[in-house]
Motif scaffolding. Structure first.
Motif, PDB file in Angstrom:
ATOM      1  N   GLU A 135       0.832  -1.205   0.000  1.00 33.91           N
ATOM      2  CA  GLU A 135       0.000   0.000   0.000  1.00 33.91           C
ATOM      3  C   GLU A 135       0.869   1.260   0.000  1.00 33.91           C
ATOM      4  O   GLU A 135       0.601   2.222  -0.729  1.00 33.91           O
ATOM      5  N   ILE A 136       1.924   1.239   0.808  1.00 33.89           N
ATOM      6  CA  ILE A 136       2.829   2.391   0.885  1.00 33.89           C
ATOM      7  C   ILE A 136       3.514   2.626  -0.460  1.00 33.89           C
ATOM      8  O   ILE A 136       3.610   3.759  -0.932  1.00 33.89           O
ATOM      9  N   LEU A 137       3.974   1.540  -1.107  1.00 32.70           N
ATOM     10  CA  LEU A 137       4.620   1.663  -2.410  1.00 32.70           C
ATOM     11  C   LEU A 137       3.670   2.255  -3.447  1.00 32.70           C
ATOM     12  O   LEU A 137       4.060   3.090  -4.266  1.00 32.70           O
ATOM     13  N   GLU A 138       2.423   1.817  -3.413  1.00 30.66           N
ATOM     14  CA  GLU A 138       1.434   2.336  -4.359  1.00 30.66           C
ATOM     15  C   GLU A 138       1.229   3.829  -4.154  1.00 30.66           C
ATOM     16  O   GLU A 138       1.090   4.595  -5.116  1.00 30.66           O
ATOM     17  N   GLN A 139       1.221   4.259  -2.899  1.00 34.27           N
ATOM     18  CA  GLN A 139       1.002   5.667  -2.588  1.00 34.27           C
ATOM     19  C   GLN A 139       2.198   6.531  -2.975  1.00 34.27           C
ATOM     20  O   GLN A 139       2.049   7.560  -3.645  1.00 34.27           O
ATOM     21  N   VAL A 140       3.408   6.128  -2.567  1.00 34.86           N
ATOM     22  CA  VAL A 140       4.584   6.956  -2.859  1.00 34.86           C
ATOM     23  C   VAL A 140       4.891   6.981  -4.351  1.00 34.86           C
ATOM     24  O   VAL A 140       5.441   7.954  -4.869  1.00 34.86           O
ATOM     25  N   SER A 141       4.491   5.909  -5.068  1.00 37.95           N
ATOM     26  CA  SER A 141       4.745   5.853  -6.503  1.00 37.95           C
ATOM     27  C   SER A 141       3.912   6.867  -7.279  1.00 37.95           C
ATOM     28  O   SER A 141       4.190   7.129  -8.452  1.00 37.95           O
ATOM     29  N   LEU A 142       2.916   7.439  -6.624  1.00 34.79           N
ATOM     30  CA  LEU A 142       2.126   8.493  -7.261  1.00 34.79           C
ATOM     31  C   LEU A 142       2.955   9.766  -7.442  1.00 34.79           C
ATOM     32  O   LEU A 142       2.649  10.614  -8.275  1.00 34.79           O
ATOM     33  N   VAL A 143       4.030   9.870  -6.647  1.00 31.53           N
ATOM     34  CA  VAL A 143       4.848  11.085  -6.651  1.00 31.53           C
ATOM     35  C   VAL A 143       6.222  10.854  -7.273  1.00 31.53           C
ATOM     36  O   VAL A 143       6.776  11.725  -7.935  1.00 31.53           O
ATOM     37  N   GLY A 144       6.801   9.678  -7.059  1.00 30.70           N
ATOM     38  CA  GLY A 144       8.137   9.393  -7.584  1.00 30.70           C
ATOM     39  C   GLY A 144       8.435   7.908  -7.555  1.00 30.70           C
ATOM     40  O   GLY A 144       7.560   7.080  -7.273  1.00 30.70           O
ATOM     41  N   GLU A 145       9.682   7.538  -7.841  1.00 26.74           N
ATOM     42  CA  GLU A 145      10.093   6.133  -7.852  1.00 26.74           C
ATOM     43  C   GLU A 145      10.615   5.711  -6.488  1.00 26.74           C
ATOM     44  O   GLU A 145      11.390   6.444  -5.857  1.00 26.74           O
TER      45      GLU A 145
END
Length: 300
Positions: free
Chosen positions: A75-85
């Protein structure tokens, strides 16, 4: 795990290319004994893999750090990936996760964007860990060698020469250059839960004053407890330490708070350490397309 194992682990975390013989010489044991202990740590899962950590600014990128409430990595990866890699994800004791992302530009705008988009997880803190000045002057040859080191950072010069079709002299010169670069670290990824008898932990300090003076004071007082060399940013110093009990860990953290110029501290006890390298491969590929021979980046 005993104290000697921790010292060997610390040596490898700070430079995984250091030879068994050299480590043994520094610790007063044979290179063979070091090799046996490293193998046991690999078999027990303490050492997961050897790794080369490249700070994003070295390849022309920015980086943002997040402290979030929650441990659902997907879930965290999905969220942060909205902004960057994704760059780093570290779930910690207490339901807190520290993570970071690589971004190309507009850091301030990305921070605001992250606050708006990451509404499905509770963001406790977002900050840019600006380094006082990562400087790099990488050539396309350096990038070629770096690309191979990402696959296996402990490769011998002869192996690298064969794979890149470069001379061992060129390889040696590049390795020395990378070792001298503060933004590149030959290290390893370990599993904190497999380390028996000791507790690895990180103390994030926020500095209000002279960074160099503060680091010197911290080193003078706590270097014996360091697991890795401190990570330095514009107004932050992260101490990677280990203790043999929660009480010793708490005592160390309290002492850090008393050091001159230390404004505040946060304690993190990692349960897992995850690095992501897709961004490095992408950045190297893009940089090699540049018409320039030397690719110079600098952050302030």
């Amino acid at each position: 795990m005993d104290n000697l194992d921790m010292k060997i682990l610390s040596k490898l975390l700070n430079n995984c290319r250091e030879s068994d013989r050299q480590i043994g010489k520094e610790l007063g044991i044979s290179g063979g004994a070091v090799r046996v202990r490293i193998k046991k740590m690999e078999e027990k899962g303490v050492i997961e893999k050897f790794f080369i950590k490249v700070e994003p600014p070295i390849l022309g990128n920015g980086i943002l750090y997040f402290v979030v409430s929650g441990e659902n990595i997907q879930e965290i990866l999905e969220q942060v990936s909205l902004v960057g890699e994704p760059f780093l994800v570290v779930p910690c004791v207490g339901g807190i996760t520290v993570c970071s992302i690589v971004i190309k530009e507009d850091l301030e705008q990305k921070i605001e964007l992250a606050k708006k988009l990451m509404k499905d997880i509770r963001v406790l803190s977002i900050f840019e860990a600006e380094n006082p000045g990562f400087n790099s002057n990488l050539t396309k040859t350096d990038l070629e060698i770096l690309g191979e080191l990402i696959k296996e950072p402990r490769q011998k010069s002869e192996q690298l020469a064969k794979k890149t079709d470069l001379s061992t002299k060129t390889i040696t010169r590049c390795l020395e250059k990378l070792h001298d670069n503060d933004g590149v670290q030959f290290t390893l990824i370990y599993d904190p839960t497999k380390i028996e008898e000791f507790i690895p932990h990180a103390v994030l300090t926020w500095i209000n004053g002279d960074l160099k003076e503060t680091l010197e004071n911290l080193n003078n007082n706590f270097s014996e407890s360091y697991l890795q060399i401190p990570f330095i940013a514009k107004n932050q110093i992260v101490l990677f330490m280990y203790s043999n009990s929660i009480f010793k860990m708490d005592e160390l953290t309290q002492k850090v708070r008393t050091i001159k110029n230390v404004k505040s501290t946060d304690l993190f006890i990692p349960k897992k350490i995850l690095f992501y390298t897709n961004w490095i491969q992408r950045a190297i590929k893009e940089s090699k397309k540049s018409p320039k021979l030397h690719l110079t980046y600098q952050t302030n």
